[in-house]
Design an enzyme around this catalytic site. Structure first.
Site, PDB file in Angstrom:
ATOM      1  N   SER A   7       0.836  -1.194   0.000  1.00 48.84           N
ATOM      2  CA  SER A   7       0.000   0.000   0.000  1.00 48.84           C
ATOM      3  C   SER A   7       0.873   1.247   0.000  1.00 48.84           C
ATOM      4  O   SER A   7       1.644   1.487   0.944  1.00 48.84           O
ATOM      5  CB  SER A   7      -0.886   0.028   1.243  1.00 48.84           C
ATOM      6  OG  SER A   7      -1.434   1.327   1.394  1.00 48.84           O
ATOM      7  N   HIS A  32      -1.049  -1.389  -4.251  1.00 48.49           N
ATOM      8  CA  HIS A  32      -2.334  -0.996  -3.657  1.00 48.49           C
ATOM      9  C   HIS A  32      -2.375   0.512  -3.503  1.00 48.49           C
ATOM     10  O   HIS A  32      -1.505   1.109  -2.846  1.00 48.49           O
ATOM     11  CB  HIS A  32      -2.478  -1.673  -2.295  1.00 48.49           C
ATOM     12  CG  HIS A  32      -3.834  -1.557  -1.662  1.00 48.49           C
ATOM     13  ND1 HIS A  32      -4.919  -2.303  -2.071  1.00 48.49           N
ATOM     14  CD2 HIS A  32      -4.263  -0.769  -0.661  1.00 48.49           C
ATOM     15  CE1 HIS A  32      -5.958  -1.990  -1.301  1.00 48.49           C
ATOM     16  NE2 HIS A  32      -5.589  -1.073  -0.444  1.00 48.49           N
ATOM     17  N   MET A  36      -8.907   8.059  -0.618  1.00 46.96           N
ATOM     18  CA  MET A  36      -9.751   8.425   0.516  1.00 46.96           C
ATOM     19  C   MET A  36     -10.352   9.806   0.274  1.00 46.96           C
ATOM     20  O   MET A  36      -9.653  10.727  -0.148  1.00 46.96           O
ATOM     21  CB  MET A  36      -8.921   8.450   1.800  1.00 46.96           C
ATOM     22  CG  MET A  36      -8.307   7.100   2.109  1.00 46.96           C
ATOM     23  SD  MET A  36      -7.283   7.195   3.595  1.00 46.96           S
ATOM     24  CE  MET A  36      -6.735   5.503   3.708  1.00 46.96           C
ATOM     25  N   MET A  67     -12.073   4.325  -1.089  1.00 48.74           N
ATOM     26  CA  MET A  67     -12.748   4.582   0.178  1.00 48.74           C
ATOM     27  C   MET A  67     -13.460   5.928   0.024  1.00 48.74           C
ATOM     28  O   MET A  67     -13.014   6.972   0.500  1.00 48.74           O
ATOM     29  CB  MET A  67     -11.748   4.608   1.342  1.00 48.74           C
ATOM     30  CG  MET A  67     -11.257   3.224   1.705  1.00 48.74           C
ATOM     31  SD  MET A  67      -9.763   3.219   2.698  1.00 48.74           S
ATOM     32  CE  MET A  67      -8.564   3.362   1.397  1.00 48.74           C
ATOM     33  N   GLY A 141      -9.110   4.029   6.711  1.00 51.23           N
ATOM     34  CA  GLY A 141      -8.820   5.452   6.876  1.00 51.23           C
ATOM     35  C   GLY A 141      -7.364   5.749   7.164  1.00 51.23           C
ATOM     36  O   GLY A 141      -6.864   6.805   6.774  1.00 51.23           O
ATOM     37  N   GLY A 143      -3.165   3.953   7.650  1.00 50.75           N
ATOM     38  CA  GLY A 143      -2.217   2.838   7.686  1.00 50.75           C
ATOM     39  C   GLY A 143      -1.648   2.720   9.090  1.00 50.75           C
ATOM     40  O   GLY A 143      -1.902   3.555   9.957  1.00 50.75           O
ATOM     41  N   GLY A 144      -0.880   1.652   9.315  1.00 50.29           N
ATOM     42  CA  GLY A 144      -0.169   1.501  10.585  1.00 50.29           C
ATOM     43  C   GLY A 144      -1.012   1.089  11.770  1.00 50.29           C
ATOM     44  O   GLY A 144      -0.570   1.150  12.918  1.00 50.29           O
ATOM     45  N   ASP A 170      -6.684  -6.486   4.175  1.00 54.93           N
ATOM     46  CA  ASP A 170      -6.127  -5.136   4.132  1.00 54.93           C
ATOM     47  C   ASP A 170      -6.193  -4.461   5.505  1.00 54.93           C
ATOM     48  O   ASP A 170      -7.274  -4.178   6.007  1.00 54.93           O
ATOM     49  CB  ASP A 170      -6.946  -4.317   3.124  1.00 54.93           C
ATOM     50  CG  ASP A 170      -6.387  -2.946   2.886  1.00 54.93           C
ATOM     51  OD1 ASP A 170      -7.039  -2.167   2.166  1.00 54.93           O
ATOM     52  OD2 ASP A 170      -5.297  -2.650   3.398  1.00 54.93           O
ATOM     53  N   GLY A 172      -2.949  -3.903   8.677  1.00 50.73           N
ATOM     54  CA  GLY A 172      -2.126  -4.573   9.692  1.00 50.73           C
ATOM     55  C   GLY A 172      -1.670  -5.959   9.287  1.00 50.73           C
ATOM     56  O   GLY A 172      -1.277  -6.770  10.124  1.00 50.73           O
TER      57      GLY A 172
END
Ligand code: DX5
Ligand code: ZN
Length: 211
Positions: A7, A32, A36, A67, A141, A143-144, A170, A172
């Site tokens: 991503s 990816h 958003m 999204m 919404g 990452g991480g 998608d 974690g």
């Protein structure tokens, strides 16, 4: 073999070209691209112009995750600019059945994504129109975030429903939870932080391919 779709939300935006090459040189299968709209999710990311810029350099299919509340207005632009897989969300206030058909008609693979709070059963009637189902293993919404194991069972549930298309996870996703996800029937792993923060993305991608 599980495909890896890094991503680019986790990439350094100031070095996007090099960051993409870092992953394609490391052997990723797709790229990816998280779109958003600051409405469907509380964040704002990229637009069709980034897909257009990525297309000539990526060399791998662009896996575009919309999204957004109103993807119908942008599907054509994303596909014309090079999106190969276009995924919309089951929770949007639009005619998802018509949108999935339109994505295929425009020549891309049609994907449908479900948030953690949406049961796999909800999308059963739409599965014949899905080339791919994207199971969110975090609240979309950002990452991480930490992987939500409670969402993983949806992969097995989709297989139990007889779904033969691609299933992608998608949020974690990492080498620590991928063996369990593969066991349940996963085909594609979106990996943002796990790869972009890795010192050895090639070894990591090889390890995912070897699962
Ligand atoms: C979250 C995005 C994910 C995210 C994945 O809304 O859809 O694709 O960028 O990033 P990690 O792997 O860091 O959770
Ligand atoms: Zn995503």
């Amino acid at each position: 073999m599980i495909k890896v779709s890094p991503s680019i939300l986790a990439a350094d935006p100031l070095k996007m070209g090099a960051e993409v090459r870092r992953m394609t040189d490391a052997g990723c299968d797709w790229l990816h691209v998280d779109i958003m709209d600051a409405h469907f999710v509380p964040n704002l990311s990229f637009g069709p112009s980034l897909v257009k810029a990525l297309k000539p350099v990526a060399g791998v299919p662009l896996d575009v995750h919309l999204m957004m509340d109103n993807p119908g207005q942008y599907i054509e632009a994303f596909i014309k600019n090079g999106a190969d897989i276009v995924t919309i969300h089951a929770e949007i206030p639009e005619d998802t059945e018509a949108l999935l058909k339109r994505i295929r008609l425009l020549g891309a693979m049609a994907g449908l994504s479900i948030k953690p709070g949406t049961a796999a059963e909800v999308i059963r009637p739409l599965l014949p129109l899905c080339d791919l189902v994207l199971v969110m293993t975090v609240e979309p919404g950002f990452g991480g975030q930490s992987f939500r194991a409670d969402c993983a069972d949806k992969v097995a549930a989709l297989r139990q429903m007889g779904y033969k298309g691609l299933i992608e996870a998608d949020g974690g996703v990492s080498l620590s939870n991928l063996p369990m996800l593969k066991e349940k029937g996963l085909d594609v792993a979106v990996m943002g932080t796990a790869l972009y923060k890795s010192e050895h993305p090639k070894e990591d991608i090889d390890s995912v391919h070897a699962l």
